[in-house]
Design a protein around this motif. Structure first.
Motif, PDB file in Angstrom:
ATOM      1  N   THR A  46      32.425  46.768  31.597  1.00  0.00           N
ATOM      2  CA  THR A  46      33.192  47.984  31.342  1.00  0.00           C
ATOM      3  C   THR A  46      33.973  48.410  32.575  1.00  0.00           C
ATOM      4  OG1 THR A  46      31.548  48.720  29.725  1.00  0.00           O
ATOM      5  CG2 THR A  46      33.022  50.392  30.615  1.00  0.00           C
ATOM      6  N   VAL A  47      33.308  48.353  33.747  1.00  0.00           N
ATOM      7  CA  VAL A  47      33.975  48.726  34.995  1.00  0.00           C
ATOM      8  C   VAL A  47      35.125  47.762  35.296  1.00  0.00           C
ATOM      9  CG1 VAL A  47      33.672  49.039  37.474  1.00  0.00           C
ATOM     10  CG2 VAL A  47      31.895  49.808  35.903  1.00  0.00           C
ATOM     11  N   ALA A  48      34.886  46.466  35.075  1.00  0.00           N
ATOM     12  CA  ALA A  48      35.943  45.474  35.310  1.00  0.00           C
ATOM     13  C   ALA A  48      37.123  45.710  34.372  1.00  0.00           C
ATOM     14  CB  ALA A  48      35.390  44.060  35.115  1.00  0.00           C
ATOM     15  N   ASP A  49      36.827  46.011  33.110  1.00  0.00           N
ATOM     16  CA  ASP A  49      37.911  46.343  32.169  1.00  0.00           C
ATOM     17  C   ASP A  49      38.717  47.537  32.679  1.00  0.00           C
ATOM     18  OD1 ASP A  49      37.138  44.302  30.540  1.00  0.00           O
ATOM     19  OD2 ASP A  49      36.416  45.556  28.894  1.00  0.00           O
ATOM     20  N   GLY A  50      37.997  48.547  33.212  1.00  0.00           N
ATOM     21  CA  GLY A  50      38.683  49.715  33.752  1.00  0.00           C
ATOM     22  C   GLY A  50      39.531  49.374  34.958  1.00  0.00           C
ATOM     23  N   TYR A  51      39.004  48.508  35.819  1.00  0.00           N
ATOM     24  CA  TYR A  51      39.759  48.107  37.012  1.00  0.00           C
ATOM     25  C   TYR A  51      41.057  47.404  36.622  1.00  0.00           C
ATOM     26  CZ  TYR A  51      41.098  45.430  41.125  1.00  0.00           C
ATOM     27  OH  TYR A  51      41.818  44.874  42.162  1.00  0.00           O
ATOM     28  N   PHE A  52      40.964  46.415  35.749  1.00  0.00           N
ATOM     29  CA  PHE A  52      42.164  45.672  35.358  1.00  0.00           C
ATOM     30  C   PHE A  52      43.096  46.526  34.502  1.00  0.00           C
ATOM     31  CE2 PHE A  52      39.288  42.155  36.397  1.00  0.00           C
ATOM     32  CZ  PHE A  52      40.114  41.422  37.250  1.00  0.00           C
ATOM     33  N   MET A  53      42.509  47.422  33.701  1.00  0.00           N
ATOM     34  CA  MET A  53      43.334  48.321  32.894  1.00  0.00           C
ATOM     35  C   MET A  53      44.136  49.251  33.808  1.00  0.00           C
ATOM     36  SD  MET A  53      43.916  48.833  29.601  1.00  0.00           S
ATOM     37  CE  MET A  53      42.453  48.422  28.647  1.00  0.00           C
ATOM     38  N   GLY A  54      43.478  49.805  34.837  1.00  0.00           N
ATOM     39  CA  GLY A  54      44.168  50.720  35.743  1.00  0.00           C
ATOM     40  C   GLY A  54      45.211  50.032  36.597  1.00  0.00           C
ATOM     41  N   ASN A  55      44.914  48.807  37.041  1.00  0.00           N
ATOM     42  CA  ASN A  55      45.812  48.116  37.966  1.00  0.00           C
ATOM     43  C   ASN A  55      46.921  47.341  37.270  1.00  0.00           C
ATOM     44  OD1 ASN A  55      44.801  48.219  41.015  1.00  0.00           O
ATOM     45  ND2 ASN A  55      43.005  48.303  39.690  1.00  0.00           N
ATOM     46  N   TYR A  56      46.708  46.928  36.001  1.00  0.00           N
ATOM     47  CA  TYR A  56      47.723  46.141  35.302  1.00  0.00           C
ATOM     48  C   TYR A  56      48.394  46.896  34.161  1.00  0.00           C
ATOM     49  CZ  TYR A  56      46.262  41.979  37.850  1.00  0.00           C
ATOM     50  OH  TYR A  56      45.997  41.067  38.844  1.00  0.00           O
ATOM     51  N   VAL A  57      47.750  47.968  33.684  1.00  0.00           N
ATOM     52  CA  VAL A  57      48.326  48.749  32.588  1.00  0.00           C
ATOM     53  C   VAL A  57      48.702  50.157  33.056  1.00  0.00           C
ATOM     54  CG1 VAL A  57      47.949  49.668  30.258  1.00  0.00           C
ATOM     55  CG2 VAL A  57      47.030  47.420  30.874  1.00  0.00           C
ATOM     56  N   GLY A  58      47.786  50.832  33.779  1.00  0.00           N
ATOM     57  CA  GLY A  58      48.058  52.169  34.282  1.00  0.00           C
ATOM     58  C   GLY A  58      47.020  53.179  33.838  1.00  0.00           C
ATOM     59  N   LYS A  59      47.176  54.412  34.324  1.00  0.00           N
ATOM     60  CA  LYS A  59      46.181  55.449  34.017  1.00  0.00           C
ATOM     61  C   LYS A  59      46.117  55.738  32.524  1.00  0.00           C
ATOM     62  CE  LYS A  59      49.023  59.616  34.733  1.00  0.00           C
ATOM     63  NZ  LYS A  59      50.346  58.944  34.736  1.00  0.00           N
ATOM     64  N   GLU A  60      47.228  55.561  31.797  1.00  0.00           N
ATOM     65  CA  GLU A  60      47.218  55.760  30.342  1.00  0.00           C
ATOM     66  C   GLU A  60      46.308  54.752  29.650  1.00  0.00           C
ATOM     67  OE1 GLU A  60      50.959  57.383  32.030  1.00  0.00           O
ATOM     68  OE2 GLU A  60      49.971  55.429  32.131  1.00  0.00           O
ATOM     69  N   GLY A  61      46.238  53.533  30.200  1.00  0.00           N
ATOM     70  CA  GLY A  61      45.350  52.519  29.639  1.00  0.00           C
ATOM     71  C   GLY A  61      43.892  52.898  29.798  1.00  0.00           C
ATOM     72  N   ALA A  63      46.609  45.531  27.480  1.00  0.00           N
ATOM     73  CA  ALA A  63      45.360  46.069  26.930  1.00  0.00           C
ATOM     74  C   ALA A  63      44.738  45.120  25.914  1.00  0.00           C
ATOM     75  CB  ALA A  63      45.615  47.426  26.297  1.00  0.00           C
ATOM     76  N   GLY A  64      45.552  44.502  25.073  1.00  0.00           N
ATOM     77  CA  GLY A  64      45.023  43.556  24.090  1.00  0.00           C
ATOM     78  C   GLY A  64      44.391  42.347  24.744  1.00  0.00           C
ATOM     79  N   GLY A  65      44.960  41.892  25.849  1.00  0.00           N
ATOM     80  CA  GLY A  65      44.398  40.752  26.566  1.00  0.00           C
ATOM     81  C   GLY A  65      43.040  41.060  27.150  1.00  0.00           C
TER      82      GLY A  65
END
Length: 439
Positions: A32-47, A190-192
């Motif tokens: 979950t934390v890793a998903d959050g890290y990649f979501m924040g760094n590759y998608v943004g705070k909205e992700g 996000a889908g990835g």
């Protein structure tokens, strides 16, 4: 397991059963934390905000899965303690089948509910888009995750926690690699990141099925004769876990509702980032709970009620020590912690302010949760459910909807510690009544 070994090495046995479970649960949290890290760094705070808006969906799966699985493990454990291996194995097969079937039904229902949920929360267009991209794939992954967790509980019940820990490690490493590969070089967003979770979960499922096909000593997969009585008993025994997870899901929904309207997307993002720490610590608690539950069920089923109570007490002290350690280690890290996930001054400031307040709950939550596990493992669903209902729904919702009115975002951070402190009084009352009655 044997009673003499448990009597003579109580803390050591608790740690032997709990540490592999804790590691496995922390590895689950790391995903979950890793998903959050990649979501924040590759998608943004909205992700990050989008993922958090869907957490109630995940808690729904966890609630149903834990209710059936923990209830089934408790029944199976007591059967083993009484020497009835045939019944124990039938309970195992039914538990896995019912867990998988219920999870698939949830996916079908949730697939048609996205639009209504997003409209009620008032999410903006960008957050809604990321929500759909992520959770349309996660509806396939979550049933697999629930079945994997259930299989892991029975592997621990056989005393082979190490195997499940290794499977969990492989799952995490694969998930992190695929998170980077899908979100980074492939640019799937996000889908990835959701697809990475699905592939990793299927990989773990294959390894767990292999265990029961080739290596299991007690449990085996196969046909079973459905028992409504066993199913009802499992649901009742695990009802506190269902209430706990569903209450958490409802509370998360309430958090999102209040924060979106009072603070906005920045507040949801900050709350999510702080929530990663809380989620990781809750996994430690669940690990201790899953580790001690088979011991408590076994000793209680063998008529050793004082020994079962002592296992609960020792586990409570271990969890309290762990909570204090986490608090003091992370209290000084709040200044830079938020920057790991997203570069945004407003989010970073909120995270720094909230960490110290929110983590006070760690001093109370362990005792409440472990005692709830204890009552479940000994077949006392009412006491367990009351504790879970208080800390996860009634008191918590009251705090969520009232404290932010007076204290703003600080009130959001205060909700958890106030709730756990109030629930500790209820927990203490149940334990006092047990002592008076002599277990």
């Amino acid at each position: 397991m044997n009673l003499e070994e448990i009597r003579s090495n109580r803390t050591k046995i608790i740690l032997k059963f709990s540490i592999p479970s804790i590691i496995a649960m922390l590895l689950t949290a790391l995903i979950t934390v890793a998903d959050g890290y990649f979501m924040g760094n590759y998608v943004g705070k909205e992700g990050i905000a989008a993922v958090n808006l869907g957490l109630p969906v995940i808690y729904l799966y966890l609630g149903v899965g834990l209710m059936i699985s923990i209830g089934g493990v408790a029944i199976s454990g007591m059967a083993l303690g009484a020497g009835d291996r045939k019944t124990a194995n039938q309970v195992f097969r039914q538990t896995i089948g019912v867990t998988g079937g219920c999870s698939l039904v949830i996916s079908l229902v949730m697939a048609v509910s996205f639009t209504q949920v997003l409209a009620f929360l008032g999410a903006d267009q960008q957050v809604s888009q990321y929500f759909r991209e992520y959770y349309e794939i996660m509806l396939l992954e979550l049933p697999v995750m629930v079945v994997n967790s259930s299989l892991g509980m029975f592997i621990r019940g056989e005393g082979n926690s190490g195997y499940y820990m290794k499977v969990s490690m492989g799952n995490v490493l694969l998930n992190i690699f695929l998170d980077y590969f899908f979100a980074g070089p492939l640019g799937l967003g996000a889908g990835g990141i959701a697809a990475a979770s699905l592939v990793s979960a299927l990989f773990s499922l294959g390894l767990l099925l292999y265990y029961f096909w080739k290596r299991a000593r007690i449990y085996s997969l196969g046909a079973f004769r459905f028992s409504g009585k066993t199913c009802i008993q499992a649901v009742l025994n695990g009802s506190s876990e269902f209430i706990g997870e569903m209450s958490t899901g409802i509370a998360m929904f309430a958090y999102n509702y209040v924060i979106l309207r009072r603070i906005g997307t920045v507040g949801v993002t900050a709350f999510t980032i702080v929530g990663y720490v809380a989620y990781a610590f809750s996994m430690v608690i669940v690990g201790f709970g899953q580790g001690c539950s088979p011991l408590i069920s076994f000793t209680y089923g063998a008529g050793e009620r004082a020994l079962a109570a002592d296992i609960r007490k020792r586990t409570n002290w271990l969890v309290l020590g762990t909570g204090a350690t986490v608090f003091f280690l992370l209290f000084g890290a709040s200044g830079w912690y938020g920057r790991i996930f997203v570069q945004h001054a407003g989010v970073e400031e909120m995270v720094e302010q909230g960490m110290g307040i929110f983590m006070v709950s760690f001093f109370f939550s362990g005792m409440n949760a472990i005692t709830s596990f204890y009552f479940t493992a000994t077949g006392r669903a009412l006491e367990s459910a009351a504790i879970s209902l208080s800390r996860g729904l009634v008191v918590l919702l009251l705090c969520i909807f009232t404290l932010p009115i007076f204290f703003g975002m600080t009130g959001v951070w205060l909700a958890a510690p106030v709730t756990e402190a109030v629930t500790l009084g209820i927990t203490g009352g149940f334990l006092y009544r047990e002592r008076v009655r002599g277990y």
